[in-house]
Write an enzyme that holds these catalytic residues in place. Sequence first.
Site, PDB file in Angstrom:
ATOM      1  N   LYS A   1     145.371  -8.753   3.532  1.00 30.51           N
ATOM      2  CA  LYS A   1     144.950  -7.633   2.618  1.00 30.51           C
ATOM      3  C   LYS A   1     145.415  -6.283   3.025  1.00 30.51           C
ATOM      4  O   LYS A   1     145.652  -5.663   2.279  1.00 30.51           O
ATOM      5  CB  LYS A   1     143.344  -7.640   2.735  1.00 30.51           C
ATOM      6  CG  LYS A   1     142.783  -6.990   1.453  1.00 30.51           C
ATOM      7  CD  LYS A   1     141.418  -6.309   1.780  1.00 30.51           C
ATOM      8  CE  LYS A   1     141.802  -4.988   2.286  1.00 30.51           C
ATOM      9  NZ  LYS A   1     140.601  -4.121   2.900  1.00 30.51           N
TER      10      LYS A   1
ATOM     11  N   SER B   1     136.208  -7.120   1.934  1.00 34.68           N
ATOM     12  CA  SER B   1     136.621  -5.585   2.551  1.00 34.68           C
ATOM     13  C   SER B   1     135.117  -5.237   3.000  1.00 34.68           C
ATOM     14  O   SER B   1     134.292  -5.218   2.395  1.00 34.68           O
ATOM     15  CB  SER B   1     137.238  -4.673   1.470  1.00 34.68           C
ATOM     16  OG  SER B   1     137.056  -3.534   2.175  1.00 34.68           O
ATOM     17  N   SER B   2     135.200  -4.753   4.388  1.00 28.90           N
ATOM     18  CA  SER B   2     133.917  -4.029   4.609  1.00 28.90           C
ATOM     19  C   SER B   2     133.445  -2.934   3.564  1.00 28.90           C
ATOM     20  O   SER B   2     132.212  -2.674   3.643  1.00 28.90           O
ATOM     21  CB  SER B   2     133.901  -3.689   6.025  1.00 28.90           C
ATOM     22  OG  SER B   2     134.362  -4.628   6.946  1.00 28.90           O
TER      23      SER B   2
ATOM     24  N   GLY C   1     136.584 -12.776   5.598  1.00 29.14           N
ATOM     25  CA  GLY C   1     138.022 -12.413   6.074  1.00 29.14           C
ATOM     26  C   GLY C   1     138.402 -12.545   7.533  1.00 29.14           C
ATOM     27  O   GLY C   1     139.212 -12.827   8.001  1.00 29.14           O
ATOM     28  N   HIS C   2     137.375 -11.856   8.130  1.00 32.41           N
ATOM     29  CA  HIS C   2     137.550 -11.690   9.577  1.00 32.41           C
ATOM     30  C   HIS C   2     137.329 -13.105  10.183  1.00 32.41           C
ATOM     31  O   HIS C   2     137.927 -13.330  11.010  1.00 32.41           O
ATOM     32  CB  HIS C   2     136.372 -10.778  10.201  1.00 32.41           C
ATOM     33  CG  HIS C   2     136.377  -9.219   9.818  1.00 32.41           C
ATOM     34  ND1 HIS C   2     135.475  -8.803   9.194  1.00 32.41           N
ATOM     35  CD2 HIS C   2     137.250  -8.389  10.044  1.00 32.41           C
ATOM     36  CE1 HIS C   2     135.789  -7.415   8.686  1.00 32.41           C
ATOM     37  NE2 HIS C   2     137.091  -7.062   9.353  1.00 32.41           N
TER      38      HIS C   2
END
Length: 280
Positions: free
Chosen positions: A149, A185-186, A36-37
Site C-alpha cells: 500500500k 490504513s490506520s 494489513g499489518h
Amino acid sequence: MKIVKTVQEMRQLSERVKIHNKSIGLVPTMGCLHNGHLSLVHKARKDCDIVVMSIFVNPMQFAPGEDLEKYPRDFDMDRRLAKRAGVDVIFYPDTKHIYAKGFFTFVSVENMDKIWEGKTRPAHFRGVCTIVGKLFNIVDPDIAYFGQKDAQQVAIIKRMVGDLYFNINIVIAPTVREKDGLAMSSRNKYLSSEERKAAQVLYRSLHEAEKMIKNGEKKSDNVLEHMRDVIKKEKLAHLDYVGIVNHEDFSSVSEISKTSLIIIACYIGKTRLIDNFGLM
Ligand code: PAF
C-alpha cells in the site's frame, strides 16, 4: 509474547537468537494494527523462527501540522492482536530512547524522496528511512516485511537497503482491502461514515484505470485523465496527485508497461489517503 522497551534489551535478545542460528523476521509498524499489518505477521511467521513487531509512532516522519498528536494509539488492543497473530516480541521503545539528546544523523534516499509523496510531505521519507535504518540496526532481522500500500516507501526502503548494503531481505505483501476495495490504513479511522463511503473513489479510479489498460490503452495521459474525471465526480474528494510511474524509481512513464505502477493520493475531507495498482 515478550514486550521489549529498550534498545539494549532488544539487541541482547537478537544476539541470543542469532547465536542459536535462528532467523528473525521484523514487521515495523506504528501500531493501530489492522489486517494489513497482520498479513505481514502471518508471512513472517511462515518464514522465520522469531517474529519481532516494532510499534513506534515515529515523530520524524510527520511534518508540523500533520497528524502526529492525533495518530490513533491503542497499545492494549495492538498487544492482543499481535499475540493472536503469532508475534514473539513487540519492540515498543520510547521516543527519548530512539531520538536521544544530541541526535543528528538522518538517512535520506535523495531525489526519490522529493517526488509524489515527498512533494506533499517533504521530510517524510527522511524520517521513514532514519527510523527503519535504526530498527534494522537494533533488531538485526534476516527479513523485514512491508505492505505494498505504501508503494513509494517500499521502493525507497529497497533502494536504501541496496545502497547501504544492509544484509536484510525485504519482503513486500499485497495491499489488504476492505470488501468495497478501500485499502486498509490506520488513517481510515479518521473518516466519518459519509467520508468512508466517499473513500471508495480511490479504488474505483484505480479499477477504472485497470479496465482501460486491459482493453488495450497504453497512453498514461489518457488513463490519468479518466481517473481525474472519476475523482472529480466525488464531492468529498480532493485529488492531491495521480500518476503512472516506474515501480522502482517512481519516474513518470508516458507508455504503460508491465513495470508501471498507478499511484494516487487523495484527500477525503481532511484525511489524506493513498493507494496504488501495479501492472507487474
Ligand atoms: O509504514 C509505516 O507504518 C511506517 O512508515 C514505518 C515503516 C513503520 C516506519 O515508521
